[in-house]
Design a protein around this motif. Structure first.
Motif, PDB file in Angstrom:
ATOM      1  N   GLY A  78       1.707  -6.633 -10.373  1.00 62.42           N
ATOM      2  CA  GLY A  78       1.452  -7.621  -9.331  1.00 62.42           C
ATOM      3  C   GLY A  78       1.016  -6.976  -8.036  1.00 62.42           C
ATOM      4  N   ASP A  87      -1.930  -5.955  -5.458  1.00 67.43           N
ATOM      5  CA  ASP A  87      -3.327  -5.550  -5.588  1.00 67.43           C
ATOM      6  C   ASP A  87      -3.394  -4.268  -6.401  1.00 67.43           C
ATOM      7  OD1 ASP A  87      -5.916  -4.745  -5.358  1.00 67.43           O
ATOM      8  OD2 ASP A  87      -6.025  -4.938  -3.175  1.00 67.43           O
ATOM      9  N   ARG A 136      -6.182  -8.638  -9.080  1.00 62.25           N
ATOM     10  CA  ARG A 136      -4.939  -9.398  -8.907  1.00 62.25           C
ATOM     11  C   ARG A 136      -4.561 -10.204 -10.152  1.00 62.25           C
ATOM     12  NH1 ARG A 136      -5.603 -14.896  -6.095  1.00 62.25           N
ATOM     13  NH2 ARG A 136      -7.822 -15.334  -6.102  1.00 62.25           N
ATOM     14  N   ARG A 153       5.186 -13.599  -7.677  1.00 60.13           N
ATOM     15  CA  ARG A 153       3.882 -13.161  -7.180  1.00 60.13           C
ATOM     16  C   ARG A 153       2.886 -14.327  -7.238  1.00 60.13           C
ATOM     17  NH1 ARG A 153       3.811  -7.569  -5.418  1.00 60.13           N
ATOM     18  NH2 ARG A 153       5.034  -6.307  -6.869  1.00 60.13           N
ATOM     19  N   ASN A 206      -0.937 -13.650  -7.376  1.00 65.79           N
ATOM     20  CA  ASN A 206      -1.563 -13.032  -8.544  1.00 65.79           C
ATOM     21  C   ASN A 206      -2.016 -14.107  -9.528  1.00 65.79           C
ATOM     22  OD1 ASN A 206       0.399 -10.514  -7.680  1.00 65.79           O
ATOM     23  ND2 ASN A 206      -1.474  -9.859  -8.679  1.00 65.79           N
TER      24      ASN A 206
END
Lengths: 181, 358, 267
Positions: free
Chosen positions: B198, B200, C54, C94, C97
């Protein structure tokens, strides 16, 4: 000092709350305390008990085989539990709902018409506080106003309007216990 | 020091996790631990956390797996039948080497059993983590305050070893109220670690969280790496507490709620003139075998008290290796051993005298 | 003396290449299997949407268990059927993402049915690529929930019967009524004419997630020449003739283009 207090009744009678109020008040006095409930699977109408251990020393076991004191809210509680009270124990019984008592030579039994008193005060549901008031009159671990302060902490928002009624029930219970002994 | 508040064990466990920076909880209702998810549902949103009620314990533990892989401090809680269902996910969590905390408020079993207190998941906890060579580092608090404190320590231990940590308690500890001192709630640590997924991934090598090793040597290497961490935990995260007589004739060994009962019984037996000492492991895996072996060479007898059919006593006997007799006092099925039961047993054992050869 | 063809290297142009979102790892799929096309389509979509940095790939259990070796993204391998639960955990931690699972019919429609339905009902903002080839491939050709009636597998040696194997499960039709679904389509790669619309649906599904619209799933009716006992081209013909009548191609839900159920792209 080590007090092993057992309270029993029927779901809805407020046994657990009465125990919590006492535990809260005892905690504020910097004593050690544990409160441990057992309930039956049904949410209303099953048997409900709680055990408090109150001590100024090591708390150790929150469980006891033979409680030193019992508060019994009705006849079923008496039938199920009174026999295992410790020798020289103290039992406070709500005689409105438990008119017949076994004779136990070694046990001090104080009968309080808790439900009748509660009805007179305006709500049958305060019988738990009548019993608790009677208990602290007989066994002064905390004062009535310390219980009132604990109620102030524990009563849920929707029941706050009943605070004064509950405090009156505590006092009425204490008065009844003094008369009974 | 902060003011004491009266809390249920379940509430203290949940608040302890939040205070330790846990911000993600995935669970499924089961008695007697329901106050944990209820507390999380109410209080996690206050600190920007996520509470999610899964469709099953199977899903809950796999949500935990995903959240842990993404770098979160994450927890689930359940009770015995639910923990059975989580074994598959725990095995993946061990194999994939990600940290999480699992709370098991044990109830009577087997099967649907009942909602009474029990310690009958000792093997499930300490040998568990499903199939394969993995296990759960397991810690057994014995009071409301310890539940609060240990759930926080559990996250640190889990992250140190990148492994699941189980907090093992029971229906009494879960539901009883005791005074508890609370700390301010800590901020969670950053999500990004060298191994997490997760964020970048263009600024680093891509990360893969995986427990599939088709090459046998590679799988063996992973298993040895995991075992090495357990060995390190045996050195660095082994916890036990002792109390009672300094020169005991009887050593009592118990954990969790049984140790609470034994504490009172040992005090009473000592008052009655029987020299007793209580050894209470807090870490059940790693197990304090070396310390037990030391005592076994000195005491006349050992008494093990547990709320199961002789699970915990096996670890004691493995450590004692026959150096002295080991007796078992137990109740199961939701029944409890009382301080009176243990005191009577200790007085009887002292009266019997010869234990070891002397 | 021989003639030599001279190629002017400076005039070469790349007109077709491996998508960036795929690694150089050779895929282990059987010849003629459509997993490779499905991987390529997903990877092309990831490239075109510019989300490789991502994206998190969730591999499941089945022939695509090694998906984490093929997609050049962060990745995690999930237990059999649990990929949507793992995806949920990741996405909640996240949310920025892009999280997708890649699951077969055993994984999604048998052991993982609860996980995928509940992820959809929570409107979990994830994307599921569902490979339906009507057979358990990796475990050597046993019956799947999506196996056609009459289809022979290693556990339905005389063909699937309702009495012994029950009915095939149509996942998309079942999920159509779930309000949390933002995009839902069934596509195939059985012939070139289907491939472009399959890619369009995959792109829509990822767009649904990028726009935070909720759960998206694309079912890809796929071939398994090995366990169907057919040559690759026969297997593709089998899809068109036998599979598509049971599993018709359709965009069931499309909240991305705002067309709603049964909108654009109906077969």
């Amino acid at each position: 000092m080590r007090e092993e207090l057992f309270m029993a009744g029927t779901g809805g009678q407020g046994v657990l709350l009465a125990g919590q109020v006492l535990a809260q008040a005892v905690m504020e006095k910097d004593l050690n305390v544990s409160w441990f409930p057992i309930y039956s699977p049904e949410v209303r109408g099953g048997t409900t008990t709680c055990t408090l251990v109150i001590t100024d020393g090591l708390l150790g076991s929150p469980i006891t085989g033979h409680p030193t004191t019992m508060l019994l809210m009705d006849g079923r509680a008496v039938d199920q539990h009174l026999a295992r009270i410790a020798p020289q124990g103290l039992a406070v019984v709500n005689m409105t709902l438990a008119p017949r008592l076994p004779s136990l030579p070694d046990v001090k039994i104080v009968t309080i018409p808790a439900t009748d008193i509660a009805i007179t005060l305006g709500s049958e549901r305060t019988a738990n506080m009548v019993m608790l008031g009677a208990y602290v009159a007989l066994h002064p671990v905390v004062e009535i106003d310390e219980l009132a302060a604990a109620l102030d902490v524990l009563l849920p928002e929707r029941h706050r309007k009943y605070l004064q009624l509950n405090v009156r029930a505590l006092q009425a219970g204490a008065d009844a216990a003094q008369q009974a002994t | 020091m902060s003011k004491r508040v009266l809390l249920r064990g379940n509430e203290a466990t949940a608040e302890g996790a939040i205070a330790a920076g846990c911000r993600f909880f995935f669970g499924y209702p089961i008695t007697p631990q329901n106050k944990i998810p209820e507390y999380m549902a109410q209080h996690l949103p206050e600190v920007g956390g996520v509470y999610l009620q899964a469709e099953s314990e199977l899903a809950a533990i796999n949500m935990v797996y995903g959240a842990a892989a993404a770098g979160a401090r994450v927890m689930t809680s359940s009770s015995s039948p639910g923990i059975s269902l989580m074994q598959e996910g725990l095995s993946y969590i061990v194999g994939a080497e990600v940290p999480c905390v699992v709370v098991n408020m044990v109830r009577g079993g087997p099967g649907l059993g009942n909602i009474g207190p029990a310690q009958s998941d000792y093997w499930l906890a300490t040998r568990g983590a499903g199939h394969g060579d993995g296990r759960c580092l397991t810690y057994a608090p014995y009071s409301v305050q310890e539940l609060y404190d240990w759930v926080g320590k559990a996250f640190e231990i889990a992250e140190r070893y990148r492994a699941p940590v189980m907090i093992l308690a029971d229906a009494i500890l879960a539901q009883m109220m005791e005074p508890c001192r609370l700390r301010p709630r800590a901020e969670p640590p950053p999500l990004d670690k060298p191994w997490t997924i997760g964020g970048d991934s263009s600024t680093r090598h891509r990360n893969i969280i995986n427990s599939l090793y088709v090459d046998h040597d590679e799988m063996e290497e992973v298993n040895r790496r995991i075992q090495a961490r357990y060995q390190q935990a045996m050195r660095d995260d082994l916890y036990y507490v002792e109390s009672g007589a300094d020169d005991p004739e009887i050593l009592v060994v118990a954990y969790g709620i049984s140790a609470r009962v034994c504490e009172t019984a040992v005090e009473r037996a000592n008052q009655a003139g029987v020299r007793c000492r209580l050894l209470r492991p807090i870490s059940l895996f790693p197990f304090p075998s070396a310390r037990l072996a030391e005592w076994a060479a000195q005491v006349r007898r050992i008494l093990v008290v547990e709320l199961s059919m002789g699970q915990f006593v096996e670890d004691v006997r493995l450590a004692v290796e026959g150096r002295c007799p080991v007796e078992l006092l137990n109740r199961t099925g939701g029944n409890v051993v009382t301080p009176e039961d243990v005191t009577t047993k200790l007085l009887d054992m002292a009266a019997e005298r010869p234990g070891r050869n002397e | 003396m021989s003639e030599t063809t001279h190629i002017q290297l400076d005039n070469l142009q790349v007109i077709y290449k491996k998508p960036d979102a795929l690694t150089d790892t050779p895929m282990r799929y059987c010849p003629g299997c459509t997993h490779g096309i499905a991987h390529r389509l997903v990877a092309e979509v990831i490239d075109e949407l510019g989300i490789k940095h991502r994206t998190i790939t969730i591999a499941s259990v089945g022939c695509s268990v090694y998906a984490y070796e093929y997609f050049d993204t962060d990745a995690i391998q999930a237990a059999h059927g649990r990929a949507p639960a793992v995806a949920t955990g990741i996405k909640r931690v996240r949310p920025d993402n892009i999280v997708f699972t890649y699951q077969g019919d055993g994984d999604l429609a048998a052991i993982g049915l609860a996980e995928v339905l509940h992820a959809a009902s929570r409107a979990e903002n994830i994307t599921v690529i569902f490979i339906n080839n009507a057979v358990f491939g990796m475990t050597q050709g046993q019956m799947a929930p999506t196996t056609l009636l009459g289809q022979k597998t290693t556990t339905t040696p005389t063909g699937r019967s309702v009495e012994r194997g029950g009915h095939p499960i149509n996942i998309c039709e079942m999920m159509t009524c779930i309000p949390g679904v933002a995009y839902l389509a069934r596509e195939t790669m059985a012939a070139p004419k289907y491939v472009n619309r399959a890619k369009r649906s995959i792109k829509r599904a990822f767009e649904a997630q990028i726009r935070g619209l909720g759960f998206s799933l694309v079912e890809l009716v796929s071939s398994c020449p090995t366990w169907w006992g057919l040559r690759p081209l026969e297997a593709l013909k089998h899809i068109e003739e036998k599979m598509l009548p049971q599993y018709p191609l359709k965009v069931f839900v499309d909240k991305v283009s705002g067309a709603g159920e049964g909108g654009e792209g109906n077969a």
